[in-house]
Design a protein around this motif. Structure first.
Motif, PDB file in Angstrom:
ATOM      1  N   SER A  16     -32.487 -30.127 -52.840  1.00 27.15           N
ATOM      2  CA  SER A  16     -33.146 -29.169 -51.935  1.00 27.15           C
ATOM      3  C   SER A  16     -34.382 -28.544 -52.580  1.00 27.15           C
ATOM      4  N   GLY A  17     -34.571 -28.807 -53.896  1.00 21.37           N
ATOM      5  CA  GLY A  17     -35.683 -28.178 -54.608  1.00 21.37           C
ATOM      6  C   GLY A  17     -35.315 -26.838 -55.225  1.00 21.37           C
ATOM      7  N   ARG A  18     -34.090 -26.384 -54.958  1.00 16.96           N
ATOM      8  CA  ARG A  18     -33.629 -25.126 -55.539  1.00 16.96           C
ATOM      9  C   ARG A  18     -33.003 -25.382 -56.905  1.00 16.96           C
ATOM     10  N   VAL A  19     -32.850 -24.309 -57.696  1.00 12.53           N
ATOM     11  CA  VAL A  19     -32.249 -24.412 -59.026  1.00 12.53           C
ATOM     12  C   VAL A  19     -30.908 -23.686 -59.030  1.00 12.53           C
ATOM     13  N   LEU A  20     -30.049 -24.100 -59.963  1.00  7.76           N
ATOM     14  CA  LEU A  20     -28.706 -23.551 -60.070  1.00  7.76           C
ATOM     15  C   LEU A  20     -28.659 -22.432 -61.102  1.00  7.76           C
ATOM     16  N   ILE A  21     -28.125 -21.279 -60.672  1.00  6.33           N
ATOM     17  CA  ILE A  21     -27.801 -20.216 -61.625  1.00  6.33           C
ATOM     18  C   ILE A  21     -26.330 -19.867 -61.439  1.00  6.33           C
ATOM     19  N   VAL A  22     -25.701 -19.402 -62.520  1.00  8.16           N
ATOM     20  CA  VAL A  22     -24.272 -19.096 -62.501  1.00  8.16           C
ATOM     21  C   VAL A  22     -24.012 -17.751 -63.183  1.00  8.16           C
ATOM     22  N   LYS A  23     -22.901 -17.155 -62.789  1.00 13.80           N
ATOM     23  CA  LYS A  23     -22.467 -15.894 -63.386  1.00 13.80           C
ATOM     24  C   LYS A  23     -21.196 -16.176 -64.177  1.00 13.80           C
ATOM     25  N   THR A  24     -21.166 -15.762 -65.445  1.00 13.06           N
ATOM     26  CA  THR A  24     -19.993 -15.976 -66.287  1.00 13.06           C
ATOM     27  C   THR A  24     -19.575 -14.655 -66.930  1.00 13.06           C
ATOM     28  N   PRO A  25     -18.296 -14.518 -67.261  1.00 13.92           N
ATOM     29  CA  PRO A  25     -17.845 -13.265 -67.871  1.00 13.92           C
ATOM     30  C   PRO A  25     -18.434 -13.018 -69.260  1.00 13.92           C
ATOM     31  N   LYS A  26     -18.797 -14.093 -69.965  1.00  7.26           N
ATOM     32  CA  LYS A  26     -19.305 -13.920 -71.330  1.00  7.26           C
ATOM     33  C   LYS A  26     -20.634 -13.167 -71.383  1.00  7.26           C
ATOM     34  N   TRP A  27     -21.369 -13.153 -70.270  1.00  2.72           N
ATOM     35  CA  TRP A  27     -22.663 -12.462 -70.235  1.00  2.72           C
ATOM     36  C   TRP A  27     -22.569 -11.139 -69.456  1.00  2.72           C
ATOM     37  N   GLN A  28     -21.368 -10.588 -69.377  1.00  2.10           N
ATOM     38  CA  GLN A  28     -21.151  -9.241 -68.842  1.00  2.10           C
ATOM     39  C   GLN A  28     -21.776  -9.017 -67.463  1.00  2.10           C
ATOM     40  N   GLY A  29     -21.545  -9.969 -66.570  1.00  2.00           N
ATOM     41  CA  GLY A  29     -22.027  -9.802 -65.209  1.00  2.00           C
ATOM     42  C   GLY A  29     -23.441 -10.286 -64.962  1.00  2.00           C
ATOM     43  N   LEU A  30     -24.118 -10.761 -65.996  1.00  2.00           N
ATOM     44  CA  LEU A  30     -25.469 -11.286 -65.834  1.00  2.00           C
ATOM     45  C   LEU A  30     -25.393 -12.769 -65.458  1.00  2.00           C
ATOM     46  N   TRP A  31     -26.454 -13.247 -64.829  1.00  3.35           N
ATOM     47  CA  TRP A  31     -26.535 -14.637 -64.403  1.00  3.35           C
ATOM     48  C   TRP A  31     -27.260 -15.458 -65.463  1.00  3.35           C
ATOM     49  N   GLY A  32     -26.905 -16.731 -65.533  1.00  2.37           N
ATOM     50  CA  GLY A  32     -27.542 -17.636 -66.481  1.00  2.37           C
ATOM     51  C   GLY A  32     -27.494 -19.055 -65.957  1.00  2.37           C
ATOM     52  N   VAL A  33     -27.498 -20.005 -66.872  1.00  4.97           N
ATOM     53  CA  VAL A  33     -27.377 -21.416 -66.518  1.00  4.97           C
ATOM     54  C   VAL A  33     -26.155 -21.991 -67.237  1.00  4.97           C
ATOM     55  N   PRO A  34     -25.547 -23.046 -66.685  1.00  3.38           N
ATOM     56  CA  PRO A  34     -24.419 -23.674 -67.382  1.00  3.38           C
ATOM     57  C   PRO A  34     -24.854 -24.222 -68.739  1.00  3.38           C
ATOM     58  N   GLY A  35     -23.890 -24.269 -69.638  1.00  3.38           N
ATOM     59  CA  GLY A  35     -24.155 -24.803 -70.966  1.00  3.38           C
ATOM     60  C   GLY A  35     -23.064 -24.379 -71.924  1.00  3.38           C
ATOM     61  N   GLY A  36     -23.238 -24.743 -73.188  1.00  2.00           N
ATOM     62  CA  GLY A  36     -22.241 -24.351 -74.172  1.00  2.00           C
ATOM     63  C   GLY A  36     -22.491 -24.992 -75.521  1.00  2.00           C
ATOM     64  N   LYS A  37     -21.479 -24.904 -76.350  1.00  2.00           N
ATOM     65  CA  LYS A  37     -21.573 -25.367 -77.732  1.00  2.00           C
ATOM     66  C   LYS A  37     -21.568 -26.889 -77.819  1.00  2.00           C
ATOM     67  N   ILE A  38     -22.222 -27.359 -78.854  1.00  5.63           N
ATOM     68  CA  ILE A  38     -22.300 -28.786 -79.148  1.00  5.63           C
ATOM     69  C   ILE A  38     -21.122 -29.134 -80.057  1.00  5.63           C
TER      70      ILE A  38
END
Length: 137
Positions: free
Chosen positions: A18-40
């Motif tokens: 659709s041309g839109r981007v994905l943002i997500v909310k996770t508990p680790k960022w205290q209610g702030l939104w970010g992008v998916p990801g994690g440790k290598i």
């Protein structure tokens, strides 16, 4: 006991069909939104780690992955505990926008990058989206 060295992580700002981007909310960022990801994981190439994290967290397969920027978070007060992260960020695309969230994802939204800036984003994600809007995607 927390590690006494920086932890490398991968994440990506992903554009859907659709041309839109994905943002997500996770508990680790205290209610702030970010992008998916994690440790290598040990022995895991960066892009493989990125693909794995997206499959695990939101059920998406990524295409057209390209490096965006490296950011550092040293005891970022936005994160739920003191950590020293190296955020290896990418831009990528997905052919789907159906999310299959795991337990780390509280909410998600497909939004324009401009709309995303109106969300309470963590600083790392805000910088990534601003870079994207500068035409460096």
């Amino acid at each position: 006991m927390e590690p006494k060295y920086p932890i490398p992580t991968v994440g990506a700002l992903v554009k859907g069909p659709s041309g839109r981007v994905l943002i997500v909310k996770t508990p680790k960022w205290q209610g702030l939104w970010g992008v998916p990801g994690g440790k290598i994981e040990w022995g895991e190439p960066l892009e493989a780690a990125l693909q794995r994290e997206f499959r695990e967290e939101v059920g998406l397969e990524l295409i057209r992955i390209r490096y965006a920027l490296l950011l550092e978070g040293v005891f970022d007060p936005q994160f739920y505990k003191p950590m020293h992260f190296l955020f290896i960020n990418y831009f990528a695309e997905s052919l789907a926008e159906t999310i299959e969230p795991n337990e780390e994802i509280l909410e998600w939204a497909w939004v324009t990058p401009e709309e995303a800036l109106g969300y309470p984003l963590n600083n790392i994600t805000r910088t990534l989206i601003e870079r994207y809007l500068q035409g460096e995607a």
